[in-house]
Scaffold this motif. Structure first.
Motif, short mmCIF file in Angstrom:
data_model
loop_
_atom_site.label_atom_id
_atom_site.label_comp_id
_atom_site.label_asym_id
_atom_site.label_seq_id
_atom_site.Cartn_x
_atom_site.Cartn_y
_atom_site.Cartn_z
N THR A 98 0.82 -1.21 0.00
CA THR A 98 0.00 0.00 0.00
C THR A 98 0.85 1.26 0.00
OG1 THR A 98 -0.17 -0.15 2.41
CG2 THR A 98 -1.98 -1.08 1.12
N ASP A 99 2.13 1.14 0.31
CA ASP A 99 2.99 2.33 0.25
C ASP A 99 3.07 2.89 -1.17
OD1 ASP A 99 3.68 2.57 2.96
OD2 ASP A 99 5.17 0.99 2.77
N ILE A 100 2.88 2.03 -2.17
CA ILE A 100 2.89 2.52 -3.55
C ILE A 100 1.75 3.51 -3.78
CG2 ILE A 100 2.47 1.77 -5.95
CD1 ILE A 100 4.13 -0.73 -5.27
N ASP A 101 0.66 3.37 -3.04
CA ASP A 101 -0.48 4.28 -3.18
C ASP A 101 -0.15 5.70 -2.74
OD1 ASP A 101 -1.70 1.90 -3.80
OD2 ASP A 101 -2.81 1.75 -1.92
N HIS A 102 0.91 5.88 -1.95
CA HIS A 102 1.23 7.18 -1.36
C HIS A 102 2.55 7.77 -1.84
CE1 HIS A 102 -1.97 6.48 1.66
NE2 HIS A 102 -1.52 5.23 1.68
N ALA A 103 3.41 6.96 -2.44
CA ALA A 103 4.78 7.39 -2.73
C ALA A 103 4.83 8.47 -3.80
CB ALA A 103 5.60 6.19 -3.18
N ASP A 104 5.81 9.38 -3.67
CA ASP A 104 6.10 10.30 -4.76
C ASP A 104 7.40 9.95 -5.47
OD1 ASP A 104 7.94 11.14 -2.89
OD2 ASP A 104 7.16 13.17 -2.70
N ALA A 105 8.08 8.89 -4.98
CA ALA A 105 9.24 8.35 -5.67
C ALA A 105 9.31 6.86 -5.37
CB ALA A 105 10.52 9.03 -5.24
N ILE A 106 9.63 6.07 -6.40
CA ILE A 106 9.78 4.62 -6.25
C ILE A 106 11.10 4.23 -6.89
CG2 ILE A 106 8.80 2.35 -6.75
CD1 ILE A 106 6.07 3.71 -7.05
N ALA A 107 11.94 3.55 -6.12
CA ALA A 107 13.25 3.12 -6.62
C ALA A 107 13.27 1.60 -6.66
CB ALA A 107 14.36 3.64 -5.72
N LEU A 108 13.65 1.05 -7.80
CA LEU A 108 13.71 -0.40 -7.98
C LEU A 108 15.16 -0.80 -8.23
CD1 LEU A 108 10.95 0.76 -9.70
CD2 LEU A 108 10.42 -1.66 -9.35
N PHE A 109 15.75 -1.46 -7.25
CA PHE A 109 17.16 -1.81 -7.29
C PHE A 109 17.30 -3.28 -7.71
CE2 PHE A 109 16.83 1.68 -4.24
CZ PHE A 109 17.84 2.53 -4.68
N GLY A 110 17.66 -3.51 -8.97
CA GLY A 110 17.79 -4.88 -9.45
C GLY A 110 16.49 -5.64 -9.42
N HIS A 111 15.37 -4.95 -9.56
CA HIS A 111 14.04 -5.57 -9.43
C HIS A 111 13.24 -5.29 -10.69
CE1 HIS A 111 9.96 -5.76 -7.10
NE2 HIS A 111 10.14 -6.81 -7.88
N ASN A 112 13.15 -6.29 -11.56
CA ASN A 112 12.34 -6.19 -12.77
C ASN A 112 10.90 -6.52 -12.41
OD1 ASN A 112 11.25 -6.15 -15.33
ND2 ASN A 112 12.43 -7.91 -16.08
N MET A 113 10.25 -5.63 -11.67
CA MET A 113 8.91 -5.86 -11.14
C MET A 113 7.92 -6.18 -12.25
SD MET A 113 6.46 -3.24 -9.02
CE MET A 113 7.58 -2.88 -7.68
N ALA A 114 8.09 -5.60 -13.41
CA ALA A 114 7.14 -5.80 -14.49
C ALA A 114 7.02 -7.26 -14.89
CB ALA A 114 7.56 -4.97 -15.70
N GLU A 115 8.09 -8.03 -14.70
CA GLU A 115 8.06 -9.43 -15.11
C GLU A 115 8.04 -10.40 -13.93
OE1 GLU A 115 9.96 -10.60 -18.76
OE2 GLU A 115 11.05 -8.70 -18.83
N THR A 116 8.56 -9.99 -12.77
CA THR A 116 8.58 -10.90 -11.63
C THR A 116 7.34 -10.75 -10.74
OG1 THR A 116 9.85 -9.31 -10.31
CG2 THR A 116 11.09 -10.98 -11.56
N GLN A 117 6.74 -9.57 -10.69
CA GLN A 117 5.54 -9.32 -9.89
C GLN A 117 4.59 -8.46 -10.73
OE1 GLN A 117 8.13 -8.13 -6.44
NE2 GLN A 117 6.40 -8.91 -5.27
N THR A 118 3.96 -9.10 -11.70
CA THR A 118 3.19 -8.36 -12.69
C THR A 118 2.05 -7.55 -12.08
OG1 THR A 118 1.92 -10.37 -13.10
CG2 THR A 118 3.73 -9.91 -14.59
#
Length: 822
Positions: A196-216
């Motif tokens: 739920t933190d994604i609902d509030h964030a104004d910045a999101i950093a993905l470190f070595g995390h291909n979220m689009a394919e691992t957590q669609t």
């Protein structure tokens, strides 16, 4: 209602929303061809089992068979959405090649037998080895896909009954660094943040995390924020041009193995610009002075030379990270499976500690998991650690566990750190482990340096037991194979990457004589007649719910407290986040909200390790360093990877995942739509490297390292120069013939990887091998343009209509209060 090809468009239709708003509902459904919702006999609640996101879903049952799935609109994780593996992966349950009877090796061949024969052989050999050598002769390698009740039972058998220290999960390959990094910084495992933190964030950093394919589904949440008002800014660290990288405001593509240098430069900029919360540091953190001194040596210009990333791009990323008011960071295999894994992941925790961004909406770090029940493996003690996040180096914790199990403390092995998987394999290789029981995983494809792994697992002196749904590459090498029930065929709980516990109900019976993993472990304990110190049965439970109650009691008062949960409560409410106890009966959305951590010397799960050498920190040293239980900042210098490119092997090889497959394709290759979307292994290389080597799109190429070779079609992308990518999912099982073509087919990426691991987390390193590349000849022709879901051009012969009618899925774009359609 709309129909979408969820292979070509894996993230479906956008439902934009702004900061602080609830994520809108979108219910995704897929049923077998010819089945309508009205024909479904019943819907059975569960959650996804082919990734770590934990998407709440219902299984459609008709005539005693699974015929589809739908998302659960009221689930806190996914709000009704499902990814491609959720929508189509269930079909593997009905495969004609499911294991239905135990197998034993006779005359060099596996032949069918009965359960008594198979189990008696295992029990007889167990007793022989205990008499001859003691518990050190026994090893257990489990998975990240069982249920908490099953892991806990296995942990009690191994630690409390047999007394072996040799128990680890294949989570060692994907999330050991997540656990290690959390222990180093906060004294204990457990994700501080929430989805739920994604609902509030104004910045999101993905470190070595291909979220689009691992957590669609989680990526759908990010995409919906990006499509809405006041969208967050994204920072991506990844050498590949993934969908995440393409969506990012700043994309950093470092050389493999240089993550620590990059993180040190980012922290250098944040401290130099005073983008830190000094009051938070003074009140809640130790170790800042050491970090400040260390990162002073890493200005962006130095990191630019080490990482081959422009210094100004590093500064741009640091400005986003340093000035965000609500920052969410996620970490996964690009850090965990690379050189200095724990040291790099800890620096992400340091970023949040420097900025005081923990425990508030939109302010959290998620050291992500790679597998659906990896969190349970760790908390239940099936990864080698002691159950309930207890500290093996704390005698009081061991004594507490001994009282709970009613065994002598010395029965529970705590004379040394738990044996990690790679060390277990060495013990097998050397002949001290003589029985290895593998449940729900496929090390003959998933472990590094496969030629060596096959040699180890094929030893005559080893009794190899494999417990699985299919005759995997590992099962082919086994002496005894036990047919297991799968997801949807048994009941149990499992916990996702943001601590959400779901109950998965049994929907259908397993095929033939297949049994649940819990029943198999209970049978083993019963036949061995394992007892407590009073001569009573050690295992006092008999079914999933009684096993859950036993696990609850083990978790009481510990950080992962389950005592406020029950099967009835989970049935009523769906997913609930632990800790859930007397003080938090509704669960806990975020940890460390008051700046208090689980790092007190008497309470913490670990005293930590040296990030460079891996040496455990002694209890007295930890007490002196952190007597009041604050968060710990740990610094690390950058060291070059052990294997560097050279004239003979000029490329850096990395392995990874594709959106359409999970682990070694045991399930996903048996789902027609998923297998058609990614039928064959490939080699990804850059435009310039392809031009230099005379390689065109679709050409057949060979990648070679000092350990082996792989042959596959070439994909040419915007991956950084000097880097080759090979997906690790592909083994030697032929989906067309259902046969094993032998181990010389050159398809498995782990023929190439090296036997090396991070000193702190003991996680194998899959992303820093030196490799050579050569063109073999032309392929079947130019590859088509990539689909929206691909991070590289699609496989030859696959177009946007993959899978036919069953590749489509319904999306019900209902209002946020709308329930699941029936």
């Amino acid at each position: 209602m709309s129909r979408k090809d969820r292979i070509a468009e894996p993230w479906g239709t956008r439902t934009p929303y702004g900061p602080g708003q609830p994520w809108p509902v979108r219910v995704d459904t897929h049923l077998a061809q010819g089945v309508t919702p009205g024909e479904v006999d019943r819907w059975v609640p569960t959650a996804s089992i082919l990734h770590s996101n934990g998407d709440g879903m219902d299984i459609a049952v008709k005539d005693g068979r699974i015929v589809g799935v739908r998302g659960r609109a009221d689930d806190r994780v996914n709000h009704g959405r499902l990814g491609p593996k959720d929508l189509f992966g269930w079909q593997a349950n009905g495969s004609a090649d499911r294991l239905t009877r135990p197998l034993v090796r006779e005359g060099g061949r596996l032949v069918e037998t009965d359960w008594d024969t198979a189990m008696d052989r295992i029990v007889r050999r167990t007793r022989e080895l205990l008499d001859e050598q003691g518990p050190s002769a026994l090893g257990f390698h489990t998975t990240g896909q069982l249920f908490a009740e099953e892991y806990y039972t296995l942990s009690v058998i191994a630690h409390g009954g047999l007394g072996t220290n040799h128990l680890d999960g294949n989570t060692r390959l994907c999330t050991a660094t997540a656990a290690a990094a959390l222990k180093e910084s906060f004294g204990c495992d457990g994700q501080p943040g929430s989805y739920t933190d994604i609902d509030h964030a104004d910045a999101i950093a993905l470190f070595g995390h291909n979220m689009a394919e691992t957590q669609t589904v989680l990526w759908m949440r990010v995409l919906d924020r990006l499509a809405g008002p006041n969208a967050p800014e994204l920072v991506c660290v990844d050498p590949r041009p993934t969908p995440v990288a393409r969506a990012a405001r700043v994309h950093l593509a470092p050389r493999p193995g240089t993550n620590v240098a990059l993180m040190n430069a980012l922290l250098h900029e944040i401290i130099a610009n005073d983008w830190i919360d000094r009051a938070y540091l003074d009140a809640h953190v130790v170790g800042f002075d050491e970090l400040e001194k260390r990162v002073a040596d890493y200005p962006p210009e130095l990191a630019a030379r080490i990482c081959d990333v422009p210094a100004e791009r590093i500064r741009a990323a640091a400005r986003i990270l340093g000035t965000a008011e609500r920052l969410v960071s996620t970490v996964l295999q690009g850090f965990y499976q690379s050189h200095q894994a724990t040291a790099a992941a800890v620096q992400v925790n340091n970023l949040h500690l420097l900025r005081g961004m923990l425990g508030k909406p939109g302010c959290g770090v998620l050291q992500m998991n790679g597998q659906p029940t990896a969190q349970n493996t760790r908390e239940c003690g099936a990864d080698g650690d002691l159950p309930g996040f207890r500290n093996w180096a704390n005698d009081a914790h061991v004594a507490e566990l001994a009282r709970l199990w009613n065994v002598a403390p010395e029965q529970i092995p705590h004379y040394a750190p738990p044996t990690h998987l790679m060390q277990m394999l060495r013990y097998v290789e050397e002949g001290s482990i003589r029985l290895l029981w593998v449940s729900g995983t496929n090390p003959a494809v998933s472990l590094p340096e496969l030629a060596r792994v096959r040699s180890v697992l094929s030893q005559q002196r080893l009794l190899l037991v494999v417990q699985d749904l299919f005759l995997t590459e590992t099962a082919e090498l086994a002496d005894i194979v036990l047919p297991a029930a799968g997801w949807g065929e048994k009941t149990g709980t499992f916990t996702n990457a943001d601590r959400t516990v779901h109950l998965s109900e049994k929907a259908v019976d397993p095929p033939g004589q297949a049994r649940s993993d819990l029943d198999i472990f209970l049978d083993y304990a019963r036949r061995l007649e394992l007892t407590d110190k009073d001569g009573q049965p050690l295992i006092t439970w008999h079914d999933p719910e009684s096993a859950f109650r036993a696990w609850q009691e083990c978790s009481r008062g510990r950080p992962c407290d389950y005592t406020g949960l029950s099967y009835a409560k989970l049935r009523e409410r769906g997913g609930i986040q632990w800790p859930c106890g007397d003080d938090s009966p509704d669960g806990t959305e975020r940890l460390y909200t008051d700046g208090g951590f689980w790092s007190d010397p008497d309470h913490c799960e670990s005293y930590g390790r040296d990030l460079i050498t891996g040496a455990p920190v002694e209890p007295v040293e930890y007490r002196a360093m952190n007597p009041s239980g604050k968060a710990v900042i740990k610094a690390a210098e950058y060291l070059p990877a052990h294997e560097q490119p050279d004239d003979e092997h000029p490329y850096a090889l990395i392995t990874g995942r594709t959106l359409y497959h999970f682990h070694t394709r045991t399930k996903t290759a048996r789902a027609p739509q998923l297998q058609a979307a990614a039928p064959e292994v490939w080699v990804e290389l850059s435009v310039d490297d392809a031009a230099s080597a005379g390689i065109r799109e679709g050409d057949f190429v060979e990648v070679r390292t000092p350990r082996g070779s792989v042959r596959a079609a070439a994909r040419i992308t915007e991956i950084r120069d000097g880097v080759l990518f090979v997906p690790f999912h592909y083994g030697y099982w032929d989906t067309e013939t259902g046969s094993e073509p032998g181990f010389d087919g050159g398809r498995a990426a782990n023929e190439l990887t090296l036997t090396d691991w991070d000193p702190a987390s003991k996680q194998p390193i899959f992303k820093t091998a030196a490799a050579a590349l050569r063109r073999i000849g032309p392929g079947p022709g130019p590859a088509p343009a990539p689909t929206v879901g691909a991070s590289a051009p699609a496989e030859p012969g696959i177009d946007g209509t993959r899978g036919g009618p069953e590749a489509e899925a319904d999306e019900n774009l209902g209002p946020a209060r709308e329930g699941n359609p029936s």
